[in-house]
Design an enzyme around this catalytic site. Structure first.
Site, short mmCIF file in Angstrom:
data_model
loop_
_atom_site.label_atom_id
_atom_site.label_comp_id
_atom_site.label_asym_id
_atom_site.label_seq_id
_atom_site.Cartn_x
_atom_site.Cartn_y
_atom_site.Cartn_z
N ASP A 84 -53.57 -69.35 34.25
CA ASP A 84 -53.12 -70.28 33.20
C ASP A 84 -53.35 -69.74 31.79
O ASP A 84 -53.11 -70.43 30.81
CB ASP A 84 -53.81 -71.64 33.36
N GLY A 85 -53.86 -68.50 31.70
CA GLY A 85 -54.03 -67.88 30.38
C GLY A 85 -55.45 -67.94 29.85
O GLY A 85 -55.78 -67.29 28.86
N GLU A 86 -56.31 -68.73 30.49
CA GLU A 86 -57.69 -68.80 30.01
C GLU A 86 -58.39 -67.45 30.22
O GLU A 86 -58.08 -66.72 31.15
CB GLU A 86 -58.45 -69.91 30.75
N HIS A 115 -66.32 -61.46 3.90
CA HIS A 115 -65.50 -61.75 2.72
C HIS A 115 -66.30 -62.33 1.56
O HIS A 115 -66.13 -61.92 0.42
CB HIS A 115 -64.36 -62.68 3.12
N ASP A 138 -60.80 -51.70 -1.15
CA ASP A 138 -60.88 -53.17 -1.02
C ASP A 138 -61.58 -53.50 0.28
O ASP A 138 -61.70 -52.64 1.17
CB ASP A 138 -59.47 -53.77 -1.04
N ASP A 179 -58.67 -55.30 -7.90
CA ASP A 179 -58.94 -56.50 -8.69
C ASP A 179 -60.45 -56.67 -8.87
O ASP A 179 -61.23 -55.92 -8.28
CB ASP A 179 -58.33 -57.76 -8.04
N LYS A 221 -55.17 -56.97 -15.34
CA LYS A 221 -53.89 -57.54 -15.75
C LYS A 221 -54.02 -58.05 -17.18
O LYS A 221 -54.94 -58.79 -17.50
CB LYS A 221 -53.58 -58.71 -14.82
N ARG A 261 -61.66 -65.91 5.06
CA ARG A 261 -61.05 -66.12 3.74
C ARG A 261 -60.89 -67.61 3.41
O ARG A 261 -60.74 -67.96 2.25
CB ARG A 261 -59.69 -65.39 3.66
N GLN A 262 -60.91 -68.46 4.43
CA GLN A 262 -60.90 -69.92 4.16
C GLN A 262 -62.37 -70.35 4.11
O GLN A 262 -62.89 -70.97 5.03
CB GLN A 262 -60.12 -70.65 5.26
#
Ligand code: R5P
Length: 282
Positions: free
Chosen positions: A34-36, A119, A207, A158, A181, A88-89
């Site tokens: 089933d994909g588990e 991050h 980076d 940056d 910038k 990143r969140q």
């Protein structure tokens, strides 16, 4: 000590085990019809174990959680998440959003947790156990230095990447700068290196991660238009989503240097010595 490599970090786990003169522990990874995900550690986990698994995908995170559970009889469980997805969140950008980095951190339970150039270091506070962030700038710097580039300059695309660029450069005595910038009018901006002239120099853009390659593609074009000689990219985490690699070479990059926190063709620098040394320190 046993070193257990998850499906996303098998080569890195093997390198860490080699650094520590031990055999990596064999694991089986499979899927049910089933994909588990099915995971089995092929040796009895005893004493101290170190599980190494990056979590770039949801399945990778699930595999990590299953491996931690399988080590319930070990006395000490170290977990190394070389690349942690969802980092990143790290805050709510809009109401109703989760703090995804916190959700991931809360799901991981171990005695000690290690990440590599996470991050934002503040994410470490979301783990319920002691968590440490390792810095790959030294190993990346040494690799850049070994390339014997022409009058090299390390550049952060940056401000956010400034401290990584600075640490990478300082370790090997290379100059560094960052792109800045400047708004000339309502709709005109110029972007150029803050202090140094790049004309005729080999430039390495540094980076923490390259995801879609958008940030770097723009920076490469810019540096080339300002007379930089060869432009290289260096990152800790080569996420390199979708067509990022083609995009970057199309923008004129000479080569992409990355670590093995994510195991990609570009992962020419290993963070294994860093991880091995940190685990041995406890
Ligand atoms: C941003 O905070 C990161 O440090 C990277 O600059 C960013 O994730 C790169 O993303 P992309 O490759 O999609 O431009």
């Amino acid at each position: 000590m046993k070193i257990i490599g998850g499906p996303a970090s098998q080569a890195l786990a093997t390198r860490v085990a080699r650094e520590m003169n031990i055999e990596p522990t064999l694991c089986e990874f499979n899927r049910f019809p089933d994909g588990e995900i099915y995971t089995r550690i092929m040796e009895e986990p005893m004493d101290e174990v170190t599980i190494i698994q990056s979590t770039a995908t949801d399945s990778d995170l699930m595999a990590l959680l299953l491996m931690i559970d399988a080590c319930e009889d070990a006395q000490v469980v170290n977990v190394v998440i070389p690349y942690m997805g969802y980092a990143r969140q790290d805050r709510k950008f809009k109401s109703g959003e989760p703090i995804s980095a916190r959700a991931v951190a809360r799901s991981v339970s171990a005695d000690r947790i290690f990440t590599v150039n996470i991050h934002k270091p503040s994410i470490l506070d979301y783990f319920s156990s002691d968590a440490f962030d390792l810095d790959a700038s030294d190993v990346i710097g040494k690799h850049i230095s070994s390339l014997h580039l022409k009058d090299p300059l390390i550049v952060a695309p940056d401000i956010g990447a400034m401290s990584l660029a600075e640490n990478t450069a300082n370790g090997v005595g290379i100059q560094y700068d960052h792109l800045e910038k400047t708004r000339l009018s309502g709709d005109t901006v110029t972007i150029k290196t803050k202090n140094m002239d790049v004309c005729g120099r080999d430039v390495v853009l540094v980076d923490d991660m390259i995801a879609t390659g958008g940030t770097m593609a723009e920076s490469i074009k810019l540096l080339r238009s300002q007379g930089a000689s060869d432009v290289y990219l260096a990152c800790v985490h080569p996420v390199l989503a979708k067509n990022a690699v083609l995009r970057l070479f199309n923008a004129g990059v000479r080569d992409i240097i990355a670590t093995d926190t994510l195991e990609k063709a570009q992962s020419s620098v290993s963070v294994a010595p860093l991880i091995a040394a940190s685990i041995k320190n406890f």
